[in-house]
Design a protein around this motif. Sequence first.
Motif, mmCIF file in Angstrom:
data_model
loop_
_atom_site.group_PDB
_atom_site.id
_atom_site.type_symbol
_atom_site.label_atom_id
_atom_site.label_comp_id
_atom_site.label_asym_id
_atom_site.label_seq_id
_atom_site.Cartn_x
_atom_site.Cartn_y
_atom_site.Cartn_z
ATOM 1 N N ASP A 176 0.929 -1.221 -0.071
ATOM 2 C CA ASP A 176 -0.009 0.045 0.135
ATOM 3 C C ASP A 176 0.790 1.146 0.011
ATOM 4 O OD1 ASP A 176 -2.242 -1.636 2.225
ATOM 5 O OD2 ASP A 176 -2.472 -1.494 0.098
ATOM 6 N N THR A 177 2.198 1.165 0.161
ATOM 7 C CA THR A 177 3.056 2.489 0.232
ATOM 8 C C THR A 177 2.996 2.861 -1.277
ATOM 9 O OG1 THR A 177 4.828 1.263 1.745
ATOM 10 C CG2 THR A 177 5.591 2.933 0.271
ATOM 11 N N ALA A 178 2.726 4.215 -1.082
ATOM 12 C CA ALA A 178 2.144 4.967 -2.376
ATOM 13 C C ALA A 178 2.074 6.490 -2.043
ATOM 14 C CB ALA A 178 1.226 4.524 -3.236
ATOM 15 N N VAL A 179 1.970 7.271 -2.909
ATOM 16 C CA VAL A 179 1.644 8.596 -2.970
ATOM 17 C C VAL A 179 0.239 8.555 -3.237
ATOM 18 C CG1 VAL A 179 1.510 11.015 -3.583
ATOM 19 C CG2 VAL A 179 3.658 9.751 -3.375
ATOM 20 N N TYR A 180 -0.704 9.123 -2.273
ATOM 21 C CA TYR A 180 -2.129 9.117 -2.615
ATOM 22 C C TYR A 180 -2.744 10.434 -3.083
ATOM 23 C CZ TYR A 180 -2.593 4.334 -0.465
ATOM 24 O OH TYR A 180 -2.364 3.089 -0.354
ATOM 25 N N TYR A 181 -3.515 10.386 -3.712
ATOM 26 C CA TYR A 181 -4.186 11.802 -4.545
ATOM 27 C C TYR A 181 -5.629 11.441 -4.345
ATOM 28 C CZ TYR A 181 0.373 12.361 -6.719
ATOM 29 O OH TYR A 181 1.620 12.490 -7.036
ATOM 30 N N CYS A 182 -6.279 12.541 -3.692
ATOM 31 C CA CYS A 182 -7.659 12.563 -3.757
ATOM 32 C C CYS A 182 -8.260 13.602 -5.239
ATOM 33 C CB CYS A 182 -8.355 13.360 -2.549
ATOM 34 S SG CYS A 182 -7.691 15.214 -2.417
ATOM 35 N N ASN A 183 -9.471 13.376 -5.404
ATOM 36 C CA ASN A 183 -9.976 14.332 -6.619
ATOM 37 C C ASN A 183 -11.328 14.470 -6.279
ATOM 38 O OD1 ASN A 183 -11.182 11.560 -7.379
ATOM 39 N ND2 ASN A 183 -10.442 11.630 -9.346
ATOM 40 N N GLY A 184 -11.993 15.278 -6.973
ATOM 41 C CA GLY A 184 -13.282 15.597 -6.877
ATOM 42 C C GLY A 184 -13.924 16.380 -8.335
ATOM 43 N N PHE A 185 -14.999 15.784 -8.718
ATOM 44 C CA PHE A 185 -15.676 16.408 -9.819
ATOM 45 C C PHE A 185 -16.741 17.152 -9.529
ATOM 46 C CE2 PHE A 185 -16.403 16.122 -14.418
ATOM 47 C CZ PHE A 185 -17.655 16.006 -14.585
ATOM 48 N N VAL A 186 -16.731 18.381 -10.430
ATOM 49 C CA VAL A 186 -17.903 19.263 -10.237
ATOM 50 C C VAL A 186 -18.128 20.002 -11.685
ATOM 51 C CG1 VAL A 186 -16.527 21.223 -9.240
ATOM 52 C CG2 VAL A 186 -19.108 21.133 -8.964
ATOM 53 N N GLY A 187 -19.292 20.105 -12.201
ATOM 54 C CA GLY A 187 -19.573 20.756 -13.307
ATOM 55 C C GLY A 187 -18.856 19.826 -14.383
ATOM 56 N N THR A 188 -17.882 20.375 -15.025
ATOM 57 C CA THR A 188 -17.158 19.534 -16.128
ATOM 58 C C THR A 188 -15.696 19.393 -15.866
ATOM 59 O OG1 THR A 188 -16.634 21.780 -17.342
ATOM 60 C CG2 THR A 188 -18.599 20.635 -17.830
ATOM 61 N N THR A 189 -15.127 19.594 -14.421
ATOM 62 C CA THR A 189 -13.822 19.658 -13.943
ATOM 63 C C THR A 189 -13.683 18.706 -12.960
ATOM 64 O OG1 THR A 189 -13.990 22.043 -14.677
ATOM 65 C CG2 THR A 189 -12.087 21.279 -13.418
ATOM 66 N N TRP A 190 -12.285 18.144 -13.179
ATOM 67 C CA TRP A 190 -11.896 17.492 -12.112
ATOM 68 C C TRP A 190 -10.903 18.069 -11.583
ATOM 69 C CZ3 TRP A 190 -13.333 12.733 -10.429
ATOM 70 C CH2 TRP A 190 -14.158 12.041 -11.312
#
Length: 115
Positions: A89-103
């Motif tokens: 599980d060692t890694a760099v973790y990235y969150c994301n979010g989608f709204v409208g037409t954009t991530w």
Amino acid sequence: QVQLVESGGGLVQPGGSLKLSCAASSSDVTFTNMGWYRQLPGKERTWVATILSGGNSNYASAVKGRFTISTNNAKNAVFLQMNDLKSEDTAVYYCNGFVGTTWYWGQGAQVTVSA
């Protein structure tokens, strides 16, 4: 411009737990869905989990049963509770979010699982 700010990464022993947080810089945004990805050293970024605004969630097979994704009521923050962590599980973790037409993406949080 909305920014996602991550926190909670660090070093943990195998079998341990860690919780990642990711919050939008603006309280006015409500994401349609939010998720987590991770990037292992030398590998491409891969999907970990997604949660929709209605609350439905999905997980990659590698983390199902160990990780739990959740959001706040305002749907502008996302969390990843990680239990029974393994060295892989060692890694760099990235969150994301989608709204409208954009991530939108967070800056990344390092998670290291090591004895």
